[in-house]
Design an enzyme around this catalytic site. Structure first.
Site, mmCIF file in Angstrom:
data_model
loop_
_atom_site.group_PDB
_atom_site.id
_atom_site.type_symbol
_atom_site.label_atom_id
_atom_site.label_comp_id
_atom_site.label_asym_id
_atom_site.label_seq_id
_atom_site.Cartn_x
_atom_site.Cartn_y
_atom_site.Cartn_z
ATOM 1 N N ASP A 1 37.502 38.159 53.281
ATOM 2 C CA ASP A 1 36.401 37.264 52.914
ATOM 3 C C ASP A 1 35.127 37.678 53.651
ATOM 4 O O ASP A 1 34.027 37.602 53.094
ATOM 5 C CB ASP A 1 36.709 35.815 53.305
ATOM 6 C CG ASP A 1 37.954 35.271 52.628
ATOM 7 O OD1 ASP A 1 37.833 34.597 51.601
ATOM 8 O OD2 ASP A 1 39.065 35.533 53.140
ATOM 9 N N ASP B 1 37.454 31.550 52.486
ATOM 10 C CA ASP B 1 38.233 31.105 53.657
ATOM 11 C C ASP B 1 38.317 32.220 54.702
ATOM 12 O O ASP B 1 39.395 32.700 55.016
ATOM 13 C CB ASP B 1 39.640 30.640 53.220
ATOM 14 C CG ASP B 1 40.483 31.761 52.604
ATOM 15 O OD1 ASP B 1 39.886 32.734 52.075
ATOM 16 O OD2 ASP B 1 41.722 31.668 52.667
ATOM 17 N N PHE C 1 48.944 34.474 47.663
ATOM 18 C CA PHE C 1 48.611 33.438 48.646
ATOM 19 C C PHE C 1 47.638 32.365 48.141
ATOM 20 O O PHE C 1 47.908 31.163 48.266
ATOM 21 C CB PHE C 1 48.042 34.106 49.912
ATOM 22 C CG PHE C 1 47.648 33.133 50.993
ATOM 23 C CD1 PHE C 1 48.570 32.663 51.913
ATOM 24 C CD2 PHE C 1 46.324 32.680 51.097
ATOM 25 C CE1 PHE C 1 48.206 31.761 52.905
ATOM 26 C CE2 PHE C 1 45.951 31.780 52.085
ATOM 27 C CZ PHE C 1 46.895 31.315 52.995
ATOM 28 N N ASN C 2 46.487 32.762 47.605
ATOM 29 C CA ASN C 2 45.461 31.767 47.256
ATOM 30 C C ASN C 2 45.967 30.766 46.217
ATOM 31 O O ASN C 2 45.579 29.591 46.234
ATOM 32 C CB ASN C 2 44.190 32.446 46.726
ATOM 33 C CG ASN C 2 43.446 33.189 47.816
ATOM 34 O OD1 ASN C 2 43.729 33.018 49.000
ATOM 35 N ND2 ASN C 2 42.504 34.035 47.420
ATOM 36 N N THR D 1 37.216 33.014 46.716
ATOM 37 C CA THR D 1 38.106 33.997 47.337
ATOM 38 C C THR D 1 39.108 33.348 48.291
ATOM 39 O O THR D 1 39.667 34.012 49.155
ATOM 40 C CB THR D 1 37.286 35.074 48.085
ATOM 41 O OG1 THR D 1 36.530 34.434 49.122
ATOM 42 C CG2 THR D 1 36.354 35.817 47.158
ATOM 43 N N ASN E 1 43.220 30.962 54.849
ATOM 44 C CA ASN E 1 43.625 31.883 55.916
ATOM 45 C C ASN E 1 43.820 31.141 57.236
ATOM 46 O O ASN E 1 44.718 31.459 58.014
ATOM 47 C CB ASN E 1 42.558 32.971 56.120
ATOM 48 C CG ASN E 1 42.739 34.140 55.169
ATOM 49 O OD1 ASN E 1 43.823 34.708 55.083
ATOM 50 N ND2 ASN E 1 41.680 34.484 54.450
ATOM 51 N N HIS F 1 40.996 42.556 49.584
ATOM 52 C CA HIS F 1 41.017 41.832 48.310
ATOM 53 C C HIS F 1 39.663 41.257 47.876
ATOM 54 O O HIS F 1 39.195 41.476 46.754
ATOM 55 C CB HIS F 1 41.998 40.655 48.391
ATOM 56 C CG HIS F 1 43.346 41.012 48.928
ATOM 57 N ND1 HIS F 1 44.351 41.500 48.144
ATOM 58 C CD2 HIS F 1 43.861 40.951 50.188
ATOM 59 C CE1 HIS F 1 45.431 41.713 48.870
ATOM 60 N NE2 HIS F 1 45.155 41.394 50.124
ATOM 61 N N ASP F 2 39.083 40.441 48.751
ATOM 62 C CA ASP F 2 38.032 39.519 48.305
ATOM 63 C C ASP F 2 36.732 40.154 47.818
ATOM 64 O O ASP F 2 36.130 39.646 46.866
ATOM 65 C CB ASP F 2 37.756 38.486 49.401
ATOM 66 C CG ASP F 2 38.948 37.567 49.618
ATOM 67 O OD1 ASP F 2 39.787 37.458 48.696
ATOM 68 O OD2 ASP F 2 39.034 36.960 50.695
HETATM 69 C C1 PIR Z 1 46.513 36.171 52.369
HETATM 70 C C2 PIR Z 1 45.320 36.839 52.395
HETATM 71 C C3 PIR Z 1 45.294 38.167 52.784
HETATM 72 C C4 PIR Z 1 46.454 38.821 53.099
HETATM 73 C C5 PIR Z 1 47.659 38.147 53.012
HETATM 74 N N1 PIR Z 1 48.812 38.827 53.259
HETATM 75 C C6 PIR Z 1 47.684 36.812 52.676
HETATM 76 C C7 PIR Z 1 44.082 36.100 51.900
HETATM 77 C C8 PIR Z 1 42.874 36.972 51.587
HETATM 78 O O1 PIR Z 1 41.718 36.430 52.197
HETATM 79 C C9 PIR Z 1 42.728 36.956 50.068
HETATM 80 O O2 PIR Z 1 41.735 36.049 49.621
HETATM 81 C C10 PIR Z 1 44.039 36.467 49.548
HETATM 82 N N2 PIR Z 1 44.432 35.524 50.596
HETATM 83 C C11 PIR Z 1 45.053 37.563 49.280
HETATM 84 O O3 PIR Z 1 46.282 37.027 48.942
HETATM 85 CA CA CA Z 2 40.328 34.892 51.118
#
Ligand code: PIR
Ligand code: CA
Length: 336
Positions: free
Chosen positions: A25, A20, A175-176, A134, A49, A249-250
């Site tokens: 990502d 996303d 979040f995901n 992701t 996102n 993260h991803d």
């Molecule tokens: C969501 C994301 C990133 C930062 C925040 N604060 C919230 C998205 C990222 O793309 C990642 O896949 C995941 N969601 C991290 O929670």
């Molecule tokens: Ca993501």
């Protein structure tokens, strides 16, 4: 040793990247595109996102910048299985990829739907395809619902999502998983090999001054784009989360496929909370002893941060140098 692992693996690992984009990502796409250890079959998109229209456009932007004109971008689900969509625009901006000057993509989305694409690809190539997810797990859960046999046909599934210590949307939820907990539950319950790279792991993948300097040195259009992305992401993280350097993260999920020796993982039983008043979307993680009939997944614990950025930055360097088509056949060492 890692060097041997990557090159000795023989033919590159086939992956579908379900994402996303999203700043991190975007880095995951670049890592997959620039790594000789990965054959990126397709990029499938989901709402998370930002809306799926925006995440699909952003995937096309990344494929354009990376010269991936033969990698299909396939749009997927526009929202969670049962809930209303919640986006992360406070981190990713109105476009989902705010920061760099706008890019007009020349790559356009492929026909068809991501869920069909995932099912058809996996069933046509049993035991070969790794699914890397992701974003929210809506597409993956829908693919399982459409064709449960993908659970046996897929090689393995690696996700960025969840947390065993604390969340980022709520104290309990990442979040995901929070966006589509019903989908996440289906993915955690399916009988496939699953690895969860949650916040506990990904918060070690911080983008700092050294990494920014390395990108400056690379200096290619994709490296400069990445600098702008990471500056925006850093400012957003400072403002909204109070973190000095943003966790990226991803790409951790992609890096695990390329070189698992960069990671320490532990086996656990994970349940996804879908009904808690304060804990919806929590990944309740039990590292205790295995019990008969209770499914286990691997959970990321510790990251070799230096090795991780070496992998990502060398992939960006390679992506800047070579064009589509030559990426997959470039057998120069990834960690040279
Ligand atoms: C969501 C994301 C990133 C930062 C925040 N604060 C919230 C998205 C990222 O793309 C990642 O896949 C995941 N969601 C991290 O929670
Ligand atoms: Ca993501």
């Amino acid at each position: 040793m890692r060097h041997v692992q990557q090159l000795g693996a023989g033919h590159p690992r086939k992956i579908i990247l379900d994402c996303d984009p999203g700043h991190d990502d975007a880095v995951a796409i670049a890592l997959a595109a620039g790594s000789p250890a990965i054959e990126l079959l397709s990029v499938t998109t989901v709402a998370g996102n930002q809306t799926v229209e925006k995440t699909t456009r952003n995937a096309c932007v990344m494929c354009t910048l990376l010269g991936l004109s033969n990698t299909p971008v396939v749009a997927g689900c526009s929202g969670p299985l049962v809930r209303a969509l919640r986006t992360a625009s406070e981190f990713s901006g109105a476009s989902g990829l705010d920061g760099p000057p706008p890019v007009e993509p020349t790559v356009v989305p492929a026909a068809g739907h991501a869920v069909d694409w995932i099912v058809d690809s996996v069933m046509a190539d049993p035991g070969e395809i790794t699914l890397v997810a992701t974003g929210p797990l809506t597409n993956v859960a829908m693919a399982l619902r459409k064709e449960p046999a993908i659970a046996q046909a897929v090689r393995e599934v690696v996700i960025m999502g969840g947390a065993y210590s604390r969340g980022n949307v709520t104290p309990a939820a990442e979040f995901n998983i929070y966006v589509d907990p019903e989908a996440a539950r289906a993915v955690f319950e399916a009988p496939w090999r699953l690895t969860m790279m949650g916040l506990d792991l990904t918060h070690q993948a911080t983008f700092g001054c050294d990494e920014e300097r390395r990108l400056e040195e690379i200096g290619s259009p994709i490296a400069r784009f990445m600098i702008e992305l990471m500056r925006y992401f850093r400012d957003a993280y400072r403002a909204a989360a109070g973190l000095e350097d943003p966790p990226v993260h991803d790409p951790c999920a992609v890096a695990y496929v390329i070189d698992p020796t960069l990671f320490e993982v532990a086996s656990a039983h994970v349940e996804v909370e879908t009904s808690g008043t304060w804990t919806s979307g929590m990944t309740v993680t039990d590292f205790g002893p295995a019990r008969p009939g209770v499914r286990r997944v691997d959970v990321g614990i510790k990251l070799d941060r230096e090795g991780f950025w070496e992998l990502v930055l060398s992939a960006v360097e390679r992506a800047g140098r070579s064009k589509a088509g030559s990426l997959g056949s470039n057998h120069s060492p990834a960690r040279a």
